[in-house]
Design a protein around this motif. Structure first.
Motif, PDB file in Angstrom:
ATOM      1  N   GLN A 117       7.754 -17.562  11.375  1.00  0.00           N
ATOM      2  CA  GLN A 117       8.468 -17.153  12.590  1.00  0.00           C
ATOM      3  C   GLN A 117       9.922 -16.839  12.236  1.00  0.00           C
ATOM      4  O   GLN A 117      10.495 -17.453  11.345  1.00  0.00           O
ATOM      5  N   PHE A 159     -12.626  -8.916   1.970  1.00  0.00           N
ATOM      6  CA  PHE A 159     -13.499  -7.963   1.262  1.00  0.00           C
ATOM      7  C   PHE A 159     -14.365  -8.741   0.272  1.00  0.00           C
ATOM      8  O   PHE A 159     -13.877  -9.213  -0.757  1.00  0.00           O
ATOM      9  N   VAL A 187     -11.079  -0.430   7.575  1.00  0.00           N
ATOM     10  CA  VAL A 187     -12.133  -0.357   6.559  1.00  0.00           C
ATOM     11  C   VAL A 187     -13.073  -1.545   6.759  1.00  0.00           C
ATOM     12  O   VAL A 187     -12.658  -2.700   6.710  1.00  0.00           O
ATOM     13  N   ALA A 191      -7.600   2.988  11.414  1.00  0.00           N
ATOM     14  CA  ALA A 191      -8.751   3.240  10.531  1.00  0.00           C
ATOM     15  C   ALA A 191      -9.057   1.939   9.790  1.00  0.00           C
ATOM     16  O   ALA A 191      -8.513   1.685   8.711  1.00  0.00           O
ATOM     17  N   PRO A 221       0.839 -12.918   3.102  1.00  0.00           N
ATOM     18  CA  PRO A 221      -0.353 -13.095   2.254  1.00  0.00           C
ATOM     19  C   PRO A 221      -0.105 -14.243   1.281  1.00  0.00           C
ATOM     20  O   PRO A 221       0.359 -14.038   0.158  1.00  0.00           O
ATOM     21  N   ASP A 232       4.628 -13.336  11.997  1.00  0.00           N
ATOM     22  CA  ASP A 232       3.444 -12.671  11.413  1.00  0.00           C
ATOM     23  C   ASP A 232       3.000 -13.463  10.189  1.00  0.00           C
ATOM     24  O   ASP A 232       3.654 -14.442   9.825  1.00  0.00           O
ATOM     25  N   VAL A 233       1.893 -13.014   9.620  1.00  0.00           N
ATOM     26  CA  VAL A 233       1.327 -13.804   8.522  1.00  0.00           C
ATOM     27  C   VAL A 233       1.630 -13.196   7.154  1.00  0.00           C
ATOM     28  O   VAL A 233       1.398 -12.023   6.911  1.00  0.00           O
ATOM     29  N   GLY A 263       7.023 -10.130  -0.945  1.00  0.00           N
ATOM     30  CA  GLY A 263       6.345  -8.839  -1.083  1.00  0.00           C
ATOM     31  C   GLY A 263       7.239  -7.641  -0.842  1.00  0.00           C
ATOM     32  O   GLY A 263       6.962  -6.555  -1.358  1.00  0.00           O
ATOM     33  N   MET A 278      15.004  -9.849   2.579  1.00  0.00           N
ATOM     34  CA  MET A 278      15.891 -10.358   1.526  1.00  0.00           C
ATOM     35  C   MET A 278      15.401  -9.884   0.165  1.00  0.00           C
ATOM     36  O   MET A 278      14.200  -9.925  -0.118  1.00  0.00           O
ATOM     37  N   LEU A 307      -5.703   4.290   4.374  1.00  0.00           N
ATOM     38  CA  LEU A 307      -6.373   3.888   5.615  1.00  0.00           C
ATOM     39  C   LEU A 307      -5.745   2.583   6.110  1.00  0.00           C
ATOM     40  O   LEU A 307      -5.738   1.581   5.386  1.00  0.00           O
ATOM     41  N   SER A 343       4.978  -6.648   6.619  1.00  0.00           N
ATOM     42  CA  SER A 343       6.011  -5.751   6.096  1.00  0.00           C
ATOM     43  C   SER A 343       7.047  -5.386   7.149  1.00  0.00           C
ATOM     44  O   SER A 343       8.171  -5.004   6.821  1.00  0.00           O
ATOM     45  N   ARG A 402       2.786  -5.027  10.011  1.00  0.00           N
ATOM     46  CA  ARG A 402       2.434  -6.455   9.952  1.00  0.00           C
ATOM     47  C   ARG A 402       3.500  -7.222   9.156  1.00  0.00           C
ATOM     48  O   ARG A 402       4.654  -7.137   9.490  1.00  0.00           O
ATOM     49  N   HIS A 459       1.310 -11.362  -2.265  1.00  0.00           N
ATOM     50  CA  HIS A 459       2.741 -11.325  -2.574  1.00  0.00           C
ATOM     51  C   HIS A 459       3.547 -12.380  -1.827  1.00  0.00           C
ATOM     52  O   HIS A 459       4.750 -12.507  -2.021  1.00  0.00           O
ATOM     53  N   CYS A 493      -5.049  -3.145  -0.684  1.00  0.00           N
ATOM     54  CA  CYS A 493      -3.708  -3.725  -0.489  1.00  0.00           C
ATOM     55  C   CYS A 493      -3.673  -4.274   0.931  1.00  0.00           C
ATOM     56  O   CYS A 493      -2.838  -3.859   1.739  1.00  0.00           O
ATOM     57  N   GLY A 540       0.831  -1.217   0.000  1.00  0.00           N
ATOM     58  CA  GLY A 540       0.000   0.000   0.000  1.00  0.00           C
ATOM     59  C   GLY A 540       0.858   1.257   0.000  1.00  0.00           C
ATOM     60  O   GLY A 540       0.565   2.227  -0.720  1.00  0.00           O
TER      61      GLY A 540
HETATM   62  C1  FAD Z   1       8.603 -14.162   8.577  1.00  0.00           C
HETATM   63  C2  FAD Z   1       8.489 -13.486   7.234  1.00  0.00           C
HETATM   64  C3  FAD Z   1       9.639 -13.333   6.455  1.00  0.00           C
HETATM   65  C4  FAD Z   1       9.558 -12.694   5.214  1.00  0.00           C
HETATM   66  N1  FAD Z   1      10.706 -12.448   4.515  1.00  0.00           N
HETATM   67  C5  FAD Z   1      10.646 -11.791   3.327  1.00  0.00           C
HETATM   68  C6  FAD Z   1      11.835 -11.457   2.629  1.00  0.00           C
HETATM   69  O1  FAD Z   1      12.931 -11.746   3.091  1.00  0.00           O
HETATM   70  N2  FAD Z   1      11.719 -10.823   1.434  1.00  0.00           N
HETATM   71  C7  FAD Z   1      10.510 -10.480   0.885  1.00  0.00           C
HETATM   72  O2  FAD Z   1      10.472  -9.909  -0.192  1.00  0.00           O
HETATM   73  N3  FAD Z   1       9.360 -10.752   1.561  1.00  0.00           N
HETATM   74  C8  FAD Z   1       9.407 -11.396   2.757  1.00  0.00           C
HETATM   75  N4  FAD Z   1       8.255 -11.696   3.443  1.00  0.00           N
HETATM   76  C9  FAD Z   1       6.962 -11.416   2.795  1.00  0.00           C
HETATM   77  C10 FAD Z   1       6.597  -9.961   2.904  1.00  0.00           C
HETATM   78  O3  FAD Z   1       6.794  -9.526   4.215  1.00  0.00           O
HETATM   79  C11 FAD Z   1       5.132  -9.788   2.478  1.00  0.00           C
HETATM   80  O4  FAD Z   1       4.905 -10.390   1.203  1.00  0.00           O
HETATM   81  C12 FAD Z   1       4.794  -8.290   2.335  1.00  0.00           C
HETATM   82  O5  FAD Z   1       5.157  -7.600   3.501  1.00  0.00           O
HETATM   83  C13 FAD Z   1       3.306  -8.119   2.070  1.00  0.00           C
HETATM   84  O6  FAD Z   1       3.019  -6.745   2.121  1.00  0.00           O
HETATM   85  P1  FAD Z   1       1.519  -6.251   2.194  1.00  0.00           P
HETATM   86  O7  FAD Z   1       1.547  -4.768   2.230  1.00  0.00           O
HETATM   87  O8  FAD Z   1       0.732  -6.932   1.130  1.00  0.00           O
HETATM   88  O9  FAD Z   1       0.987  -6.897   3.569  1.00  0.00           O
HETATM   89  P2  FAD Z   1       1.092  -6.359   5.079  1.00  0.00           P
HETATM   90  O10 FAD Z   1       2.428  -5.849   5.390  1.00  0.00           O
HETATM   91  O11 FAD Z   1       0.558  -7.447   5.941  1.00  0.00           O
HETATM   92  O12 FAD Z   1       0.125  -5.124   5.059  1.00  0.00           O
HETATM   93  C14 FAD Z   1      -1.270  -5.250   4.934  1.00  0.00           C
HETATM   94  C15 FAD Z   1      -1.868  -4.165   5.801  1.00  0.00           C
HETATM   95  O13 FAD Z   1      -3.260  -4.092   5.583  1.00  0.00           O
HETATM   96  C16 FAD Z   1      -3.867  -3.743   6.820  1.00  0.00           C
HETATM   97  N5  FAD Z   1      -5.284  -4.099   6.771  1.00  0.00           N
HETATM   98  C17 FAD Z   1      -5.826  -5.353   6.694  1.00  0.00           C
HETATM   99  N6  FAD Z   1      -7.170  -5.271   6.687  1.00  0.00           N
HETATM  100  C18 FAD Z   1      -7.489  -3.950   6.742  1.00  0.00           C
HETATM  101  C19 FAD Z   1      -8.716  -3.225   6.781  1.00  0.00           C
HETATM  102  N7  FAD Z   1      -9.906  -3.855   6.766  1.00  0.00           N
HETATM  103  N8  FAD Z   1      -8.656  -1.881   6.866  1.00  0.00           N
HETATM  104  C20 FAD Z   1      -7.476  -1.213   6.889  1.00  0.00           C
HETATM  105  N9  FAD Z   1      -6.289  -1.851   6.868  1.00  0.00           N
HETATM  106  C21 FAD Z   1      -6.285  -3.196   6.781  1.00  0.00           C
HETATM  107  C22 FAD Z   1      -3.075  -4.571   7.833  1.00  0.00           C
HETATM  108  O14 FAD Z   1      -3.214  -4.040   9.142  1.00  0.00           O
HETATM  109  C23 FAD Z   1      -1.662  -4.447   7.281  1.00  0.00           C
HETATM  110  O15 FAD Z   1      -0.923  -3.389   7.860  1.00  0.00           O
HETATM  111  C24 FAD Z   1       8.299 -12.265   4.715  1.00  0.00           C
HETATM  112  C25 FAD Z   1       7.164 -12.390   5.514  1.00  0.00           C
HETATM  113  C26 FAD Z   1       7.258 -12.983   6.772  1.00  0.00           C
HETATM  114  C27 FAD Z   1       6.024 -13.055   7.624  1.00  0.00           C
END
Ligand code: FAD
Length: 380
Positions: free
Chosen positions: A240, A221, A184, A182, A318, A315-316, A346, A50, A34, A44, A42, A342, A213, A17
């Protein structure tokens, strides 16, 4: 529409996002983001940062590794610009990586040969190295179980929590409306047109275009999940990590082996990851998971035996089968877009995802063809 209507409303303030907000602002669009919790807090935040590219030979054009490669190319420039704009250093380093193949693995020779073929095809530098060379490169790595490794000199890393901080600061400086706490609850729709979003405390935000995102929560959604069945398959996959404080230089490159990895930060922080667990949205660490990661770290870096990690977290991701994200306009809707799924990459994929989405939002051509990642309707 009133003056407070944003050009773009982004739901979810993780790196995907934030990257979208950053790229949209650079195209002169007004942006609201938002975020249910805190920005970048989370997956991210939890990720290891890496930036690694291990391409297999191409099976379609473009494929996932083309997407990765194009995104990784943007990271250095992104970090440099953000550092200048905000004085926050995202810690982008080209540290190189070693992919270890263990002795006795019957698939090692074939996998390694295919990876070299894929790298050569795409111009990614990669070299097969034996134990003597590994000892020269990383003297503290335990060699006895190693058959050989692939050296990727151009792989790198980023301090993802700092990258998020820099993006947040930069977007705020450029006038984005950035709201935390905030959540959604619903997208605001007028027939088949997205016109904004409504938060769970009843606030309504209007926008000309909406991008979801929301990471692992994107499938919640219903408008999206109903129109794009693949979004229903985005599932939380817990990862972990444990982290040690070591002397800087104990390990200098990323080390990956048997689906686990070590990520040495230049200041000596050493991240060890990660587990892949399908346990819903539970983000607690477990004694078993932490012990497994410690055993992995000690196996490859015996200097860690008897040392205690300084921290562990989870953390989790996607998760989406095939590791392919979904990005683009939601079919059958006007003004509604999604960028999610991602999975394990991601952080690496964030800058290109932002560029793709922002180009679409501005009515421009995306920087690379995105056909394989477009959201598809049920009948496709
Ligand atoms: C242990 C671990 C190791 C990783 N290592 C790597 C790595 O080395 N290299 C790499 O490239 N990737 C790595 N990843 C993957 C990477 O972290 C994720 O693919 C990436 O951060 C996803 O980004 P995102 O913005 O889609 O998700 P997120 O960072 O989870 O962001 C989604 C956001 O949406 C918000 N949200 C959800 N629902 C709502 C709603 N209804 N209203 C408003 N906000 C909402 C959440 O609170 C969250 O902040 C790793 C992940 C983990 C868990």
């Amino acid at each position: 529409m009133s003056a407070s209507v944003s050009d773009v409303l982004i739901v979810g303030g993780g790196l995907v996002g934030l990257a979208t907000a950053d790229a949209a602002l650079r195209r002169g669009l007004s942006v609201t983001v938002l975020e249910r919790e805190r920005f970048g807090a989370r997956a991210s935040w939890a990720g290891a940062g890496m930036l690694n590219n291990r391409p297999w030979p191409r099976t379609q054009d473009p494929d996932y590794h083309d997407l990765m490669r194009a995104s990784l190319r943007l990271h250095e420039e992104w970090a440099e610009r953000l550092r200048k704009e905000t004085e926050i250093d995202p810690g982008h380093v080209v540290c190189g990586a070693l992919e270890i193949f263990v002795a006795g693995d019957p698939q090692a020779a074939e996998q390694s040969a295919r990876l070299l073929e894929g790298a050569a095809e795409r111009g990614v530098r990669a070299e097969r190295v034996g134990r003597d060379r590994i000892r020269e490169l990383e003297p503290q790595v335990e060699l006895s179980a190693i058959d050989h490794a692939l050296l990727y000199p151009d792989d790198g890393q980023v301090r993802n929590p700092r990258l998020a901080k820099a993006l947040i600061a930069s977007c705020r400086q450029r006038g984005a409306r950035m709201l935390e706490a905030a959540e959604v609850a619903d997208l605001a729709l007028e027939g088949a047109r997205a016109v904004g979003a409504v938060t769970s405390d009843g606030r309504r935000f209007e926008a000309k275009q909406v991008v979801v995102c929301a990471g692992a929560w994107t499938g919640t959604f219903k408008e999206l999940a109903q129109r794009v069945p693949r979004i229903q398959r985005i599932e939380p996959v817990r990862g972990q990590l444990v982290c040690y404080q070591t002397e800087p230089g104990m390990l200098t490159r990323l080390l990956t082996a048997e689906h686990r990895y070590l990520v040495p930060r230049p200041d000596g922080l050493l991240l060890v990851g990660s587990t892949m667990e399908r346990v819903g949205f539970d983000t607690t660490t477990t004694p078993e998971g932490q012990a497994e990661l410690r055993a992995f770290a000690e196996r490859w870096l015996p200097a860690l035996v008897d040392r205690e990690p300084v921290q562990g977290w989870a953390d989790v991701r996607p998760g989406l089968k095939g590791s392919h994200p979904i990005m683009g306009p939601v079919p059958g809707m006007t003004g509604l877009f999604v960028a999610a799924g991602h999975f394990r990459n991601g952080i690496g994929l964030a800058p290109l995802t932002g560029e793709v989405l922002a180009a679409l939002l501005a009515g421009q051509k995306p920087p690379i063809p995105i056909e394989p990642w477009l959201p598809r309707a049920a009948q496709d």
